[in-house]
Design an enzyme around this catalytic site. Sequence first.
Site, mmCIF file in Angstrom:
data_model
loop_
_atom_site.group_PDB
_atom_site.id
_atom_site.type_symbol
_atom_site.label_atom_id
_atom_site.label_comp_id
_atom_site.label_asym_id
_atom_site.label_seq_id
_atom_site.Cartn_x
_atom_site.Cartn_y
_atom_site.Cartn_z
ATOM 1 N N CYS A 4 0.798 -1.119 0.101
ATOM 2 C CA CYS A 4 0.049 0.109 -0.014
ATOM 3 C C CYS A 4 0.694 1.280 -0.024
ATOM 4 O O CYS A 4 1.709 1.370 0.791
ATOM 5 C CB CYS A 4 -0.988 0.111 1.260
ATOM 6 S SG CYS A 4 -1.672 1.417 1.553
ATOM 7 N N ASP A 30 0.233 16.499 -1.572
ATOM 8 C CA ASP A 30 -0.395 15.809 -2.505
ATOM 9 C C ASP A 30 0.615 15.975 -3.559
ATOM 10 O O ASP A 30 1.080 16.933 -3.983
ATOM 11 C CB ASP A 30 -1.616 16.059 -3.118
ATOM 12 C CG ASP A 30 -2.175 15.234 -3.957
ATOM 13 O OD1 ASP A 30 -3.196 14.493 -3.624
ATOM 14 O OD2 ASP A 30 -1.687 15.061 -5.196
ATOM 15 N N HIS A 46 -3.870 0.576 8.390
ATOM 16 C CA HIS A 46 -4.446 0.568 6.929
ATOM 17 C C HIS A 46 -5.943 0.242 7.030
ATOM 18 O O HIS A 46 -6.392 -0.807 7.598
ATOM 19 C CB HIS A 46 -3.769 -0.540 6.279
ATOM 20 C CG HIS A 46 -4.372 -0.729 4.805
ATOM 21 N ND1 HIS A 46 -3.831 0.072 3.812
ATOM 22 C CD2 HIS A 46 -5.321 -1.611 4.399
ATOM 23 C CE1 HIS A 46 -4.675 -0.275 2.805
ATOM 24 N NE2 HIS A 46 -5.238 -1.467 3.037
ATOM 25 N N ASN A 96 -12.625 10.726 -1.204
ATOM 26 C CA ASN A 96 -13.170 9.792 -2.503
ATOM 27 C C ASN A 96 -13.375 8.176 -1.929
ATOM 28 O O ASN A 96 -12.469 7.871 -1.287
ATOM 29 C CB ASN A 96 -12.374 9.948 -3.562
ATOM 30 C CG ASN A 96 -12.240 11.337 -4.161
ATOM 31 O OD1 ASN A 96 -13.214 11.833 -4.426
ATOM 32 N ND2 ASN A 96 -11.176 11.622 -4.507
ATOM 33 N N GLY A 102 -14.477 7.793 -7.182
ATOM 34 C CA GLY A 102 -13.064 8.403 -7.702
ATOM 35 C C GLY A 102 -11.769 8.199 -7.012
ATOM 36 O O GLY A 102 -10.739 8.889 -7.098
ATOM 37 N N HIS A 107 -6.186 3.393 0.553
ATOM 38 C CA HIS A 107 -6.126 3.693 1.866
ATOM 39 C C HIS A 107 -6.502 5.061 2.270
ATOM 40 O O HIS A 107 -6.324 6.079 1.522
ATOM 41 C CB HIS A 107 -4.316 3.876 2.151
ATOM 42 C CG HIS A 107 -3.917 3.889 3.622
ATOM 43 N ND1 HIS A 107 -3.074 3.421 4.181
ATOM 44 C CD2 HIS A 107 -4.170 5.112 4.521
ATOM 45 C CE1 HIS A 107 -2.821 3.750 5.472
ATOM 46 N NE2 HIS A 107 -3.277 4.572 5.531
ATOM 47 N N HIS A 109 -8.146 8.337 2.924
ATOM 48 C CA HIS A 109 -7.366 9.650 3.140
ATOM 49 C C HIS A 109 -8.486 10.781 2.879
ATOM 50 O O HIS A 109 -9.481 10.587 2.119
ATOM 51 C CB HIS A 109 -6.366 9.804 1.778
ATOM 52 C CG HIS A 109 -6.738 9.512 0.537
ATOM 53 N ND1 HIS A 109 -6.751 7.960 -0.035
ATOM 54 C CD2 HIS A 109 -7.143 10.354 -0.269
ATOM 55 C CE1 HIS A 109 -7.132 7.956 -1.070
ATOM 56 N NE2 HIS A 109 -7.341 9.664 -1.561
ATOM 57 N N HIS A 111 -8.687 14.307 1.516
ATOM 58 C CA HIS A 111 -8.417 15.583 0.777
ATOM 59 C C HIS A 111 -8.628 17.154 1.334
ATOM 60 O O HIS A 111 -9.678 17.117 2.036
ATOM 61 C CB HIS A 111 -8.712 15.657 -0.884
ATOM 62 C CG HIS A 111 -8.408 14.703 -1.677
ATOM 63 N ND1 HIS A 111 -7.442 14.568 -2.381
ATOM 64 C CD2 HIS A 111 -8.871 13.379 -1.798
ATOM 65 C CE1 HIS A 111 -7.233 13.594 -3.305
ATOM 66 N NE2 HIS A 111 -8.320 12.696 -2.678
HETATM 67 P P1 5GP Z 1 -7.802 9.376 -4.598
HETATM 68 O O1 5GP Z 1 -8.211 9.652 -5.899
HETATM 69 O O2 5GP Z 1 -7.605 8.252 -4.158
HETATM 70 O O3 5GP Z 1 -8.773 10.292 -3.736
HETATM 71 O O4 5GP Z 1 -6.466 10.364 -4.380
HETATM 72 C C1 5GP Z 1 -5.266 9.894 -4.426
HETATM 73 C C2 5GP Z 1 -4.355 11.179 -4.145
HETATM 74 O O5 5GP Z 1 -2.986 10.493 -3.995
HETATM 75 C C3 5GP Z 1 -4.289 12.028 -5.782
HETATM 76 O O6 5GP Z 1 -4.371 13.371 -5.485
HETATM 77 C C4 5GP Z 1 -2.823 11.750 -5.930
HETATM 78 O O7 5GP Z 1 -2.301 13.120 -6.643
HETATM 79 C C5 5GP Z 1 -2.062 11.556 -4.875
HETATM 80 N N1 5GP Z 1 -0.851 10.702 -4.752
HETATM 81 C C6 5GP Z 1 -0.515 9.352 -5.406
HETATM 82 N N2 5GP Z 1 0.458 9.118 -5.253
HETATM 83 C C7 5GP Z 1 1.295 9.923 -4.337
HETATM 84 C C8 5GP Z 1 2.652 9.776 -3.798
HETATM 85 O O8 5GP Z 1 3.163 8.922 -4.121
HETATM 86 N N3 5GP Z 1 2.734 10.846 -2.964
HETATM 87 C C9 5GP Z 1 1.956 11.769 -2.547
HETATM 88 N N4 5GP Z 1 2.389 12.873 -1.783
HETATM 89 N N5 5GP Z 1 0.537 11.903 -3.308
HETATM 90 C C10 5GP Z 1 0.396 10.932 -3.954
HETATM 91 ZN ZN ZN Z 2 -2.347 1.230 3.645
#
Ligand code: 5GP
Ligand code: ZN
Length: 123
Positions: A4, A30, A46, A96, A102, A107, A109, A111
Site C-alpha cells: 500500500c 499531494d 491501513h 473519495n 473516484g 488507503h 485519506h 483531501h
Molecule cells: P484519490 O483519487 O485516491 O482520492 O486520491 C489519491 C491522491 O493521492 C491523488 O490526489 C494523488 O495525486 C495522490 N498521490 C498519488 N501518489 C502519491 C504519492 O506517491 N505521493 C503523494 N504525496 N501523493 C500521491
Molecule cells: Zn495502507
Amino acid sequence: MDNCLFCKIAAKQIPSSVVYEDDELMAFKDIHPAAPVHLLVIPKIHVPTLSECDASHTVLLGKMLALAPRLAAEHGCAVSYDADGVPAGGYKTLINTGPDGGQEVYHLHLHMYGGPRPWRGQR
Ligand code: 5GP
Ligand code: ZN
C-alpha cells in the site's frame, strides 16, 4: 499492508512532504496538487476506504476531520471575516470512496484543498 502506497508513506519507506504527524495520523502534500494548498490526511493504520469504517472508527475519523482547521490555519486558508462579517479564505475537504467515488489510492485519506481560486478544473 505490504503493498500500500500510503502505508509506505506513513512508514517513511517512500518520501513525502510531511506537514503533520502524531501517533495515529499523518498529513502530507499531494504529489499532484489540484489547488495552491492540497494536503492529504491519512490514518497510520491501513483502512482501505471509508466504506470499511463503522462506529469503531468514529474517533479516528473525527481526528482526521478536526485536523483540517489546524492545517488550514498553518497553510493560510482559514476562514476569516471582515468588519462587516463577510467571509474570506476557506478550503474544501473530500473523501473519495471506491471506483464510483473516484478513489485511486486504497488507503483512507481526506483531501484538503485551499488557496486562492481558480483551482485546477474548478472556478
Ligand atoms: P484519490 O483519487 O485516491 O482520492 O486520491 C489519491 C491522491 O493521492 C491523488 O490526489 C494523488 O495525486 C495522490 N498521490 C498519488 N501518489 C502519491 C504519492 O506517491 N505521493 C503523494 N504525496 N501523493 C500521491
Ligand atoms: Zn495502507
